[in-house]
Design a protein around this motif. Sequence first.
Motif, mmCIF file in Angstrom:
data_model
loop_
_atom_site.group_PDB
_atom_site.id
_atom_site.type_symbol
_atom_site.label_atom_id
_atom_site.label_comp_id
_atom_site.label_asym_id
_atom_site.label_seq_id
_atom_site.Cartn_x
_atom_site.Cartn_y
_atom_site.Cartn_z
ATOM 1 N N UNK A 259 -7.131 -5.107 -0.284
ATOM 2 C CA UNK A 259 -6.682 -6.438 0.112
ATOM 3 C C UNK A 259 -5.852 -7.070 -0.996
ATOM 4 N N UNK A 262 -2.413 -5.381 -1.227
ATOM 5 C CA UNK A 262 -1.552 -5.782 -0.119
ATOM 6 C C UNK A 262 -1.066 -7.213 -0.317
ATOM 7 N N UNK A 263 -1.999 -8.080 -0.733
ATOM 8 C CA UNK A 263 -1.619 -9.476 -0.951
ATOM 9 C C UNK A 263 -0.597 -9.621 -2.074
ATOM 10 N N UNK A 287 -7.668 -2.930 6.299
ATOM 11 C CA UNK A 287 -6.233 -3.240 6.431
ATOM 12 C C UNK A 287 -5.418 -1.952 6.368
ATOM 13 N N UNK B 259 -5.530 -7.688 11.399
ATOM 14 C CA UNK B 259 -4.694 -6.674 10.753
ATOM 15 C C UNK B 259 -3.338 -6.594 11.438
ATOM 16 N N UNK B 263 0.181 -7.458 9.751
ATOM 17 C CA UNK B 263 1.202 -6.409 9.703
ATOM 18 C C UNK B 263 2.494 -6.842 10.382
ATOM 19 N N UNK B 287 -9.285 -8.764 5.652
ATOM 20 C CA UNK B 287 -8.019 -9.141 4.990
ATOM 21 C C UNK B 287 -7.913 -10.659 4.882
#
Lengths: 334, 334
Positions: A259, A262-263, A287, B259, B263, B287
Amino acid sequence: MATLRDIAARLGVSESLVSKVLRGRMGTTKARPELIEAIRRTAEELGYAPNPAAQALVRGRQDVIGVFLRMVGQGGTAQNEALAKGILAQARRHNQRLLINFCSDDEEMQMLCSLVGRNILDGLIVGGFVREEIFRELLRLRAEGTPIVTAMTGAAPLSPELPNVGIDQRQVGRLAAAHLVERGCRRIGLLCSMDERTGGCRDVLGAAGLPVCDELLWPARYNLTHRAGAEAVEHWLDGGLAFDGLVAQSDEQAVGAMNALVNRGLRVPDDVRVVGIDDAPYCDFAIVPLTSVSHNLEAVGRQAVDMLMAAIERPSEPLKSICVEPMLHVRASS
Amino acid sequence: MATLRDIAARLGVSESLVSKVLRGRMGTTKARPELIEAIRRTAEELGYAPNPAAQALVRGRQDVIGVFLRMVGQGGTAQNEALAKGILAQARRHNQRLLINFCSDDEEMQMLCSLVGRNILDGLIVGGFVREEIFRELLRLRAEGTPIVTAMTGAAPLSPELPNVGIDQRQVGRLAAAHLVERGCRRIGLLCSMDERTGGCRDVLGAAGLPVCDELLWPARYNLTHRAGAEAVEHWLDGGLAFDGLVAQSDEQAVGAMNALVNRGLRVPDDVRVVGIDDAPYCDFAIVPLTSVSHNLEAVGRQAVDMLMAAIERPSEPLKSICVEPMLHVRASS
DNA sequence: CTGTTAGCGCGTTCAT
DNA sequence: ATGAACGCGCTAACAG
């Protein structure tokens, strides 16, 4: 419920003969084949089943094994369920009933221990983490005659008296690291909890001629939560440290790390490949679906029951602790 | 283990007197206070505890309740653990042992049912989904005298014979929808499974004067997986449908939906607020941390034990099915 | 106030 | 080839 007496009365024979026939305990003597047949059929017709309490009273065996499961693994990993499932299935094969107790703290566990030795159960499987005090208690119970098998998260038994069905944590570390190396990772971040696992990672990196980057070791000994994973990633990124792989110590850590990645705009697995541990159900819908090493707890449960039954039935034979092989489950994150 | 006889011998009294004193069953008569005291003390000293098998044999009560848990909820939601935990805690208060069985299919459940009525347990708690065939089997067992309580995911009992501790699913729907409305959502997407829940959502939207958008209803009756959530979101987005809120039918669905939203570059909760159901552990590290409605299964477990004990101890009193209130747990996703 | 007796259902000698 | 008798540990009915 029909009893032996009912069957005996119907056939005009003695209870003891019926008992012998039905239990297959005829000694040297034999009964008339047709009588045997008649007894069996009548038992069937009457839906006879022995009264467990009566049997227990006379045999001194309860056919019950106690299971104390100290909640193991992070929430939502279904580790307890897996262990319980393995134990249940195997207990049924051995025709043993199960007295299961999930306990969340030492106090509860202690209380449960006081139930033992009261003609309630024949043996004990203790799963999950075992603290010093409980350990002593278990040794005491063992000394008083209760067969005990532990199913611990580590490989080593607590003591020779308490045979263990364990997990080779070094191998867990090896599997995770080897997979990342194989996928081309050169700089692997490592959240550290058990030394064994870290050792396994080192084994692999060493063998592959890769350096262990000390700055990419993150101590998370008692923190298997998502926060630890996020913190490690943020620390490394803030420090400008490059890494292309990450071994977490739990799936929750791994998810926290993903996470955070991705963030921060990084891509998994393109920029960083991630491996978790536990193979929790949510690996499938993180995710990025998470590659993870499974502890194979269902197998652990089965083995624990087998070992305990051996201990109950052949108390003289010493038992050897064993290990179950972990397994790698590859998903998109790597 | 010390027996009544040991105590009696030590004090030179009869076994039956010791039994009466220790059980507090003196009838109208009384024993000498000092004798009573002596008996109690001796029992304590000898570490006396009654032999459950012997007690069971003479009383016809096993002090054991069976628990058949049909695996309930999606994996990793810890629903089974919660239910089991509640049952365990309450059973201990009632001094009942527990014969727990997790079963994953009907066949296993059927097999377990055949254990009943064999002087093994006094009553039965059946948790989770119950199919038609098992339902019949349960009715049969009930008719033969085994008290049974179900702990089902719905509110309604299967039959008057089988009292239920349930969950008000309409209220689950209401809680989820009301929360989104309160946060300002005007167009709410709804994954549909149980009609009750959908009804609860409609109640709320209607009361708030909001339209139910038919195009934002997504049928997911038997699919509570993350895929269903993702599919719904993608379908709506591809169709150019605007929505600012989403009620999923499981946390896994909700996570799948989130998600997919993320995305696609949408923000949770800024663009879309999301609510799940089950309050799984992974809500905390999705997430976006997921708001969810909890079924409160620990309370369900406790209530089920209380009801069953009442049924065992007072077979004549009819039992009323009850419902446990669901609870909303607010997190960042809304 | 206390003891005797019987029996719960089963397995196990020991006789026959 | 079969049965009688006993005991596992406990409770309950009945006597004193």
